[in-house]
Write an enzyme that holds these catalytic residues in place. Structure first.
Site, mmCIF file in Angstrom:
data_model
loop_
_atom_site.group_PDB
_atom_site.id
_atom_site.type_symbol
_atom_site.label_atom_id
_atom_site.label_comp_id
_atom_site.label_asym_id
_atom_site.label_seq_id
_atom_site.Cartn_x
_atom_site.Cartn_y
_atom_site.Cartn_z
ATOM 1 N N ASP A 72 1.095 5.451 -13.719
ATOM 2 C CA ASP A 72 1.807 6.741 -12.780
ATOM 3 C C ASP A 72 1.211 8.253 -13.151
ATOM 4 O O ASP A 72 1.380 9.205 -12.869
ATOM 5 C CB ASP A 72 2.878 6.526 -12.107
ATOM 6 C CG ASP A 72 1.974 5.582 -10.623
ATOM 7 O OD1 ASP A 72 0.815 5.603 -9.881
ATOM 8 O OD2 ASP A 72 2.355 4.319 -10.151
ATOM 9 N N GLY A 352 -8.017 -2.044 -26.982
ATOM 10 C CA GLY A 352 -7.503 -3.440 -26.689
ATOM 11 C C GLY A 352 -6.496 -3.336 -28.413
ATOM 12 O O GLY A 352 -6.634 -3.232 -29.331
ATOM 13 N N CYS A 379 -10.473 3.648 -29.828
ATOM 14 C CA CYS A 379 -9.624 3.032 -29.989
ATOM 15 C C CYS A 379 -9.984 1.741 -31.002
ATOM 16 O O CYS A 379 -11.319 1.619 -32.079
ATOM 17 C CB CYS A 379 -8.071 2.811 -30.101
ATOM 18 S SG CYS A 379 -7.126 1.953 -30.469
ATOM 19 N N HIS A 515 -7.200 7.952 -28.219
ATOM 20 C CA HIS A 515 -7.588 7.673 -27.043
ATOM 21 C C HIS A 515 -7.943 9.173 -26.549
ATOM 22 O O HIS A 515 -6.936 9.515 -25.532
ATOM 23 C CB HIS A 515 -6.332 7.844 -26.609
ATOM 24 C CG HIS A 515 -6.596 6.334 -26.937
ATOM 25 N ND1 HIS A 515 -6.811 5.064 -25.728
ATOM 26 C CD2 HIS A 515 -5.750 5.792 -27.440
ATOM 27 C CE1 HIS A 515 -6.530 3.619 -26.997
ATOM 28 N NE2 HIS A 515 -6.274 3.391 -27.873
ATOM 29 N N GLU A 517 -8.976 9.848 -22.994
ATOM 30 C CA GLU A 517 -8.762 9.726 -21.597
ATOM 31 C C GLU A 517 -7.938 9.955 -21.289
ATOM 32 O O GLU A 517 -7.432 10.821 -20.367
ATOM 33 C CB GLU A 517 -9.684 8.163 -21.446
ATOM 34 C CG GLU A 517 -8.173 7.018 -22.292
ATOM 35 C CD GLU A 517 -9.197 6.683 -23.361
ATOM 36 O OE1 GLU A 517 -7.590 6.070 -23.282
ATOM 37 O OE2 GLU A 517 -9.450 7.080 -24.527
#
Length: 545
Positions: A72, A352, A379, A515, A517
Site C-alpha cells: 500500500d 525474485g 534485480c 528496482h 519500479e
C-alpha cells in the site's frame, strides 16, 4: 506545526480498497496545497513483510530509507509527492517486539505489561511520530473491523480521537454496499452492521465511503445516513471504475475534501486536479498497444509484482500505448521453451529469490538477446541476463550464481563476502547503507556510463534508485564479460559494484540491479520503463511494417 489525523478503517469484507481511497483523498488534499503523509498499520504478527511470501501478501515495497513495507505504501507514493519512510508502516509484530525489548531492559520498572496501556501507548507514539511535520496524516488500519487482530489498533485510534479532539481527528470508514441481482436492489444492512460494530468499540465514523459496483442513489444515501448517524453529505459513493486514477476526481466531485477542510478548520486553495485529468486523458486515448511478457515465479498473484505492473502502465501513458501484460511462469518456460515466448513485443524479468524457475528466466533472456526482442531485467532479471551472456557468449560454460549453485565453476554472481581475489583471499565489500550485513536496501546513487542507453534514458550522469538484494555481480569476471561485448553501464556510488548492464548492438537489452519500479508514478513515469516500452512499440511496428 499542528497535524490533523484522518483514520481509515474498513468493514464488511476485506480488499475494499482502503489504501486506494486513502491515497486518493491524500492526492486531493495535496492538490489543495497541503503537506500530506499516509501511514499503514498492519495487524499481522510478522515484524515486517520482508520475509513474507509474495503469493500470500503481495510485493514488498522498499522505501528510500530501506524499510521493507506493505505494498500500500507504493500506492501512496504513486498518488502523492511525499516520500514514505520506515515511520509510515508498522505491524503488531514490530510493536510487540519493541515493547518486549523495553520490558527486558527494565524500562517499565517491573510493571505488569498489558495491551492497555503499554501496547496502545506504543501504537499512539508511532502514529504521532509518523504524522509529525505534516498538515494532515492519513492513517490506514489494516484488516476489517471485527477482526481480533485489529483491536489494539482500533483502541489506540479511539484514544487518539479523544485526546486530540474533533478539531484534529476524523474517522473515515469504508464499507460494502452490494447490489443483489435477484432482488434488483442495493442492500445497506451490511453497512449498518459494520458501523454498529465500530461504534461498539467506541468509534463513531464521521465519513462513510460506500463501495459497490454502481453509484448509490440519493434515497439509499439518506437511509445509510439515518441508520448510521452520519451526515448525508458525508455518505460518499465509491463505485467500481476502470482506472484507479479516476478516484481522486470521483471523491472530489462529492465534496469529500471540502468536508475534511471544514472539519479541520483549514484555509487552502481549491484542488487543482489537472495533472490527474491529463493522466486519465492519456489512459483513455492510446495510439496503439504492446504485449509484454513478464517471466516470473509468483505470477499466480499479480500483486506480487504490483509496482512493476503499475510502472509498465505509466510508461504506456508516456508513450501513448496500452500495455498488455502476459504473465508467464518461468517453470513453464523451462518445460516448453520458445513456444510460450511467441507473440511478445518485449520481455521483462522482475526480481525474485530462490532457485525455482531460474533456468526459465535465463532462457527468456537468451531468447530476447538472440531475437533482438526488447528485454528489461530487474534485480534477479539482471543477474540471469548476466549468467546467460557468460554461458553462451563469453564461453563460461556452467556459469551461475552461488545463490543457486554454490559449486559453479564460474560464480559470476555471488554474495559480496564470497568473492575470492587474485591472492586467494575472501574479499568483503559493502556500502554504508547495507543492512543486516548482506542485504542492500534503500536508495543509493548510481553512476551512469556516458553514451549508454541508461545514460540517454535518464539524461543524466547519475541516478538514485532503491535496492533490495543480497547477491552482486562478481567483479573478477568484469574484464572477460566486457571483452565479450557486455557493457557495464551503471556503477555504485563508490564505483565498486555493478548496478546496470546492457548490450550495445541490441534495440533494448538493459538490466538493473536496483528496482526502478519503486520510483515510477503515473504523473512522471520512469525513464527506464519508458525506454523499454518505446523500444517494444518500435519492435512491434517493425514487424507490422
Amino acid at each position: 506545526m499542528t497535524t490533523r489525523y484522518i483514520f481509515v478503517t474498513g468493514g464488511v469484507v476485506s480488499s475494499l480498497g482502503k489504501g486506494i481511497a486513502a491515497a486518493s483523498l491524500a492526492a486531493i488534499l495535496e492538490a489543495r496545497g497541503l503537506n500530506v503523509t499516509i501511514m499503514k498499520l498492519d495487524p499481522y504478527i510478522n515484524v515486517d513483510p520482508g520475509t513474507m511470501s509474495p503469493t500470500q501478501h503481495g510485493e514488498v515495497f522498499v522505501t528510500e530509507d530501506g524499510a521493507e513495507t506493505d505494498l500500500d505504501l507504493g500506492h501512496y507514493e504513486r498518488f502523492i509527492r511525499t516520500k514514505m519512510n520506515r515511520r509510515n508502516n508498522f505491524t503488531t509484530g514490530r510493536i510487540y517486539e519493541e515493547v518486549i525489548s523495553k520490558e527486558r531492559r527494565g524500562d517499565y520498572l517491573g510493571a505488569t505489561i498489558q495491551v492497555i496501556p503499554h501496547i496502545t501507548n506504543a501504537i499512539k507514539e508511532k502514529v504521532l511520530a509518523g504524522g509529525e511535520g505534516h498538515d494532515v496524516a492519513i492513517v490506514e488500519i489494516g484488516g476489517t473491523v471485527g477482526d481480533i487482530e485489529s483491536l489494539p489498533f482500533l483502541e489506540s485510534i479511539r484514544q487518539l480521537g479523544s485526546e486530540l479532539g474533533r478539531e484534529r481527528t476524523l474517522f473515515m470508514h469504508l464499507t460494502l454496499v452490494p447490489f443483489l441481482g435477484a432482488a434488483g436492489e442495493i442492500k445497506t444492512k451490511p453497512t449498518q452492521h459494520s458501523v454498529k460494530e465500530l461504534r461498539s468499540i467506541g468509534i463513531a465514523p464521521d465519513v462513510l465511503v460506500c463501495r459497490g459496483d454502481r453509484a448509490i442513489p440519493a434515497n439509499e444515501k439518506a437511509k445509510i445516513s439515518l441508520f448510521c448517524n452520519v451526515e448525508e453529505r458525508a455518505v460518499i459513493s465509491l463505485k467500481d471504475v476502470d482506472s484507479i486514477y479516476k478516484i481522486p476526481a470521483l471523491l472530489r466531485s462529492q465534496g469529500l475534501d471540502d468536508l475534511v477542510i471544514k472539519r479541520f478548520n483549514l484555509t487552502c486553495n481549491e484542488a487543482d486536479l489537472s495533472e490527474w485529468e491529463n493522466v486519465i486523458y492519456q489512459e483513455a486515448n492510446p495510439n496503439g498497444e504492446v504485449t509484454i511478457g513478464m517471466v516470473g515465479k509468483y505470477i499466480e498473484l499479480p500483486d506480487a509484482y504490483k509496482s512493476v505492473n503499475e510502472a509498465l502502465k505509466h510508461a504506456g501513458l508516456k508513450n501513448r500505448v496500452t500495455v498488455n501484460i502476459k504473465y508467464i511462469d518461468s517453470q513453464t518456460v523451462e518445460a516448453k521453451g520458445e513456444e510460450v515466448l511467441q507473440g511478445l513485443d518485449g520481455i521483462l524479468v522482475p526480481g525474485g529469490f530462490g532457485e525455482r524457475g531460474v533456468e526459465g528466466k535465463i532462457f527468456a533472456a537468451k531468447f530476447a538477446r538472440e531475437n533482438n526482442l526488447p528485454y528489461f531485467g530487474i534485480c534477479l532479471g539482471m543477474q540471469v541476463a548476466l549468467i546467460e551472456f557468460a554461458r553462451h557468449v563469453a564461453g563460461l560454460e556452467g556459469a551461475h550464481s552461488t545463490e543457486f549453485n554454490p559449486q559453479t565453476p564460474y560464480p559470476v554472481v555471488g554474495l559480496i563476502t564470497e568473492w575470492i581475489n587474485e591472492e586467494g583471499d575472501v574479499e568483503t565489500r559493502h556500502e554504508s547503507s547495507d543492512l543486516g550485513g548482506t542485504m542492500r536496501l534503500g536508495a543509493q546513487l548510481c553512476h551512469l556510463k556516458e553514451g549508454t542507453k541508461a545514460a540517454v534514458a535518464y539524461d543524466s550522469a547519475t541516478c538514485v534508485e532503491r535496492h533490495r538484494h543480497r547477491y552482486e555481480v562478481n567483479n573478477n569476471y568484469i574484464d572477460r564479460l566486457e571483452k565479450a561485448g557486455l557493457v557495464f553501464s551503471g556503477l555504485s556510488s563508490d564505483r565498486k559494484l555493478i548496478e546496470m548492464i546492457e548490450l550495445p548492438n541490441h534495440p533494448w537489452f538493459v538490466a538493473s540491479q536496483f528496482h526502478p519500479e519503486f520510483t515510477s508514478t503515473p504523473r512522471d513515469g520512469h525513464a527506464l520503463f519508458e525506454g523499454f516500452i518505446a523500444a517494444s512499440y518500435a519492435y512491434q511496428k517493425r514487424d507490422i511494417d
